[in-house]
Design a protein around this motif. Structure first.
Motif, PDB file in Angstrom:
ATOM      1  N   UNK A 167       0.838  -1.210   0.000  1.00  0.00           N
ATOM      2  CA  UNK A 167       0.000   0.000   0.000  1.00  0.00           C
ATOM      3  C   UNK A 167       0.867   1.251   0.000  1.00  0.00           C
ATOM      4  N   UNK A 168       1.949   1.232   0.766  1.00  0.00           N
ATOM      5  CA  UNK A 168       2.868   2.375   0.802  1.00  0.00           C
ATOM      6  C   UNK A 168       3.527   2.563  -0.562  1.00  0.00           C
ATOM      7  N   UNK A 169       3.934   1.447  -1.182  1.00  0.00           N
ATOM      8  CA  UNK A 169       4.569   1.523  -2.498  1.00  0.00           C
ATOM      9  C   UNK A 169       3.606   2.094  -3.532  1.00  0.00           C
ATOM     10  N   UNK A 219       3.050   5.844  -2.919  1.00  0.00           N
ATOM     11  CA  UNK A 219       4.201   6.678  -3.265  1.00  0.00           C
ATOM     12  C   UNK A 219       4.522   6.644  -4.752  1.00  0.00           C
ATOM     13  N   UNK A 220       3.722   5.875  -5.505  1.00  0.00           N
ATOM     14  CA  UNK A 220       3.947   5.792  -6.953  1.00  0.00           C
ATOM     15  C   UNK A 220       5.048   4.827  -7.356  1.00  0.00           C
ATOM     16  N   UNK A 221       5.502   3.980  -6.432  1.00  0.00           N
ATOM     17  CA  UNK A 221       6.582   3.048  -6.738  1.00  0.00           C
ATOM     18  C   UNK A 221       6.084   1.858  -7.568  1.00  0.00           C
ATOM     19  N   UNK A 222       4.772   1.577  -7.496  1.00  0.00           N
ATOM     20  CA  UNK A 222       4.210   0.474  -8.284  1.00  0.00           C
ATOM     21  C   UNK A 222       2.901   0.933  -8.888  1.00  0.00           C
TER      22      UNK A 222
END
Length: 154
Positions: A144-146, A149-152
Motif C-alpha cells: 500500500x505504501x509503495x 508513493x507511486x513506486x508500483x
C-alpha cells in the motif's frame, strides 16, 4: 553395517549418519527431486540458516512435494545435530501441524516428546499461524505504501 566401525565421537557419528541419510535419499528419490532438495539445502546453508525465502520455477514447485519438504527438515535436523551439544537434534522428527487460518500445511521438526503432545503441537501451529498473519499484514502495508508513493502500478 557389518564390519563397519561405529565412531565414538558424537560429532563424527552425526556426520556419518548425515552421509548415510543423504545416500539413502539419493537411492530412493527421483533424481530431479533429489537434486532440487540438495540445491535448496545448500542455498539454505549458504544463506546462514534462519528464515529463508525460496523462489521456485513452476517445474521446481511441482517437484518440491510434501515429501521433499519433509526430507529438507530431516536434513536440517541432522545439520543442527553437527553443532556440539546439539547431537540430540538428529533424533528430532517431522510433524505435520496442519492448517491454521493463515498458515497452510505447516510442518516442523521437533523432539520426539513434543511430537506426542497434541497441546504443544497446537500451540506451535497457532504461533506459526499468528506469524504468517503478521507477515501478510506487513506485506499488505508495504504494498500500500509503495502504491501510494507511486513506486508500483495499481
Amino acid at each position: 553395517m557389518a564390519g563397519a566401525e561405529v565412531p565414538e565421537d558424537p560429532a563424527q557419528l552425526v556426520r556419518a549418519r548425515y552421509a548415510l541419510y543423504v545416500e539413502t535419499l539419493r537411492a530412493r528419490m527421483p533424481q530431479e527431486q533429489f537434486d532440487l532438495l540438495m540445491e535448496v539445502f545448500r542455498a539454505y546453508v549458504k544463506a546462514g540458516g534462519g528464515r529463508f525465502l525460496l523462489t521456485l520455477e513452476p517445474q521446481e514447485r511441482a517437484l518440491f512435494t510434501e515429501e521433499v519438504q519433509q526430507e529438507l527438515l530431516n536434513l536440517l535436523g541432522l545439520l543442527g545435530a553437527m553443532t556440539p551439544g546439539h547431537e540430540d537434534r538428529a533424533d528430532h522428527v517431522v510433524v505435520r501441524l496442519g492448517d491454521g487460518e493463515h498458515a497452510k500445511a505447516a510442518m516442523s521438526l521437533v523432539p520426539p516428546d513434543v511430537a506426542n503432545d497434541p497441546e504443544k503441537l497446537r500451540a506451535m501451529r497457532d504461533k506459526l499461524d499468528a506469524q504468517q498473519h503478521r507477515r501478510e499484514q506487513d506485506t499488505s502495508e508495504v504494498e500500500a505504501i509503495a502504491r501510494a508513493s507511486g513506486m508500483t502500478d495499481g
